[in-house]
Design a protein around this motif. Structure first.
Motif, mmCIF file in Angstrom:
data_model
loop_
_atom_site.group_PDB
_atom_site.id
_atom_site.type_symbol
_atom_site.label_atom_id
_atom_site.label_comp_id
_atom_site.label_asym_id
_atom_site.label_seq_id
_atom_site.Cartn_x
_atom_site.Cartn_y
_atom_site.Cartn_z
ATOM 1 N N LEU A 72 -33.570 -38.790 -81.677
ATOM 2 C CA LEU A 72 -34.662 -39.646 -81.535
ATOM 3 C C LEU A 72 -34.563 -40.900 -82.307
ATOM 4 O O LEU A 72 -34.931 -41.922 -81.645
ATOM 5 N N GLN A 73 -34.254 -40.796 -83.611
ATOM 6 C CA GLN A 73 -34.134 -41.902 -84.489
ATOM 7 C C GLN A 73 -32.794 -42.846 -83.880
ATOM 8 O O GLN A 73 -33.246 -44.032 -83.592
ATOM 9 N N LEU A 74 -31.729 -42.368 -83.356
ATOM 10 C CA LEU A 74 -30.724 -42.776 -82.947
ATOM 11 C C LEU A 74 -31.253 -43.834 -81.617
ATOM 12 O O LEU A 74 -30.891 -44.829 -81.538
ATOM 13 N N SER A 75 -31.781 -43.151 -80.976
ATOM 14 C CA SER A 75 -32.221 -43.773 -79.502
ATOM 15 C C SER A 75 -33.340 -44.954 -79.831
ATOM 16 O O SER A 75 -33.148 -45.831 -78.899
ATOM 17 N N THR A 76 -33.884 -45.089 -81.022
ATOM 18 C CA THR A 76 -34.582 -46.263 -81.264
ATOM 19 C C THR A 76 -33.830 -47.426 -81.714
ATOM 20 O O THR A 76 -34.253 -48.700 -81.602
ATOM 21 N N VAL A 77 -32.763 -47.218 -82.258
ATOM 22 C CA VAL A 77 -32.193 -48.352 -82.625
ATOM 23 C C VAL A 77 -30.744 -48.567 -82.098
ATOM 24 O O VAL A 77 -30.061 -49.703 -82.521
ATOM 25 N N GLU A 113 -38.040 -27.093 -74.678
ATOM 26 C CA GLU A 113 -39.353 -27.724 -74.591
ATOM 27 C C GLU A 113 -39.653 -29.310 -74.817
ATOM 28 O O GLU A 113 -40.223 -29.989 -74.419
ATOM 29 N N HIS A 114 -38.678 -29.617 -75.844
ATOM 30 C CA HIS A 114 -38.945 -31.141 -76.506
ATOM 31 C C HIS A 114 -38.269 -31.841 -75.574
ATOM 32 O O HIS A 114 -38.502 -32.834 -75.150
ATOM 33 N N LEU A 115 -36.807 -31.348 -75.208
ATOM 34 C CA LEU A 115 -36.199 -32.391 -74.245
ATOM 35 C C LEU A 115 -36.957 -32.371 -72.662
ATOM 36 O O LEU A 115 -36.615 -33.416 -71.945
ATOM 37 N N MET A 116 -38.177 -31.489 -72.534
ATOM 38 C CA MET A 116 -38.800 -31.875 -71.286
ATOM 39 C C MET A 116 -40.025 -32.830 -71.514
ATOM 40 O O MET A 116 -40.565 -33.216 -70.467
ATOM 41 N N ILE A 118 -41.789 -36.523 -72.174
ATOM 42 C CA ILE A 118 -41.419 -37.789 -71.535
ATOM 43 C C ILE A 118 -40.985 -38.732 -72.790
ATOM 44 O O ILE A 118 -40.078 -39.699 -72.645
ATOM 45 N N ASN A 119 -41.441 -38.281 -73.984
ATOM 46 C CA ASN A 119 -41.276 -39.232 -75.154
ATOM 47 C C ASN A 119 -39.909 -38.636 -76.026
ATOM 48 O O ASN A 119 -39.805 -39.376 -77.132
ATOM 49 N N CYS A 120 -39.171 -37.704 -75.320
ATOM 50 C CA CYS A 120 -38.045 -37.305 -75.994
ATOM 51 C C CYS A 120 -36.801 -37.755 -75.355
ATOM 52 O O CYS A 120 -35.962 -36.898 -75.037
ATOM 53 N N SER A 132 -35.147 -38.240 -70.908
ATOM 54 C CA SER A 132 -35.419 -36.915 -71.119
ATOM 55 C C SER A 132 -35.202 -35.890 -69.831
ATOM 56 O O SER A 132 -34.913 -36.466 -68.748
ATOM 57 N N LEU A 133 -35.498 -34.897 -69.976
ATOM 58 C CA LEU A 133 -35.466 -33.787 -68.924
ATOM 59 C C LEU A 133 -36.954 -33.731 -68.197
ATOM 60 O O LEU A 133 -37.136 -33.045 -67.222
ATOM 61 N N HIS A 134 -37.862 -34.733 -68.495
ATOM 62 C CA HIS A 134 -39.408 -34.745 -67.825
ATOM 63 C C HIS A 134 -38.900 -35.282 -66.434
ATOM 64 O O HIS A 134 -37.955 -36.002 -66.049
ATOM 65 N N PRO A 135 -39.735 -34.600 -65.546
ATOM 66 C CA PRO A 135 -39.677 -34.759 -64.088
ATOM 67 C C PRO A 135 -39.769 -36.293 -63.829
ATOM 68 O O PRO A 135 -39.166 -36.633 -62.580
#
Length: 193
Positions: A72-77, A113-116, A118-120, A132-135
């Protein structure tokens, strides 16, 4: 600066923490609040491995589930294309943990659960975006068949994971080891859809 053993580790074999620091060097330890492990010690105190590991009980590497927060931190930078191989290395660590039993069934549920959410958005795609894996992102898969990939690559709502240009050895690892983890957390191969 004093840090607890939970905030540090000896080294990160995936390179994620080094990449975060390299891309965002002005980021202080106190600003990285979402990341459970903030600092590696091997490059600062190379001769004190036993002291930190045995004496201070510092983890050799970040905890397996802690890599989700690191991603998550890496994806922000950084862009997905810049971090794709680091994400592959994390998936490989998780895969090894799954096979060895270090990644428990509860850990798998936690990751799923976390990969599902939207904010992950920590999964890099071929179109250089984090998902993420959110639909709402559509169907997420990995390509195991070039012919099928060419047929489906322009379809809306199908996202293909991108782990960078992998060597032949890494492609074999993807097919044999990492694919088991991905199927377990809900990321099918294109040929299995």
């Amino acid at each position: 600066m004093f840090l607890s053993p939970e905030e540090i580790c000896w080294h990160d074999p995936t390179g994620c923490l080094d990449q975060i620091k390299e891309i965002n060097p002005q980021c202080s330890l106190t600003e990285v609040t979402h990341c459970p492990v903030k600092k590696t010690l091997s490059n600062i105190y190379p001769g004190l491995h036993d002291f930190f590991i045995d004496g201070c009980r510092v983890h050799e590497t970040p905890p397996l589930c802690g890599y989700l927060q690191i991603l998550l931190q890496l994806s922000t930078v950084t862009l997905p294309s810049q971090a794709a191989n680091a994400v592959f290395q994390v998936f490989l660590k998780w895969s090894d943990g799954l096979k060895s039993g270090l990644l428990s069934p509860e850990d798998i549920i936690y990751l799923k659960e976390h990969l599902m959410k939207i904010n992950c958005a920590v999964l890099p795609t071929e179109y250089d975006k984090w998902i993420s894996l959110h639909p709402s992102f559509g169907l997420v898969c990995w390509s195991d068949n070039l012919k099928l990939w060419k047929q489906f690559k322009h379809f809306d709502k199908i996202e293909f994971l991108y782990f960078s240009k992998l060597s032949e050895d890494e492609k074999q690892i993807l097919r044999t080891k990492v694919s088991v983890l991905m199927q377990t957390i809900g990321i099918p191969a294109l040929s299995q859809m």
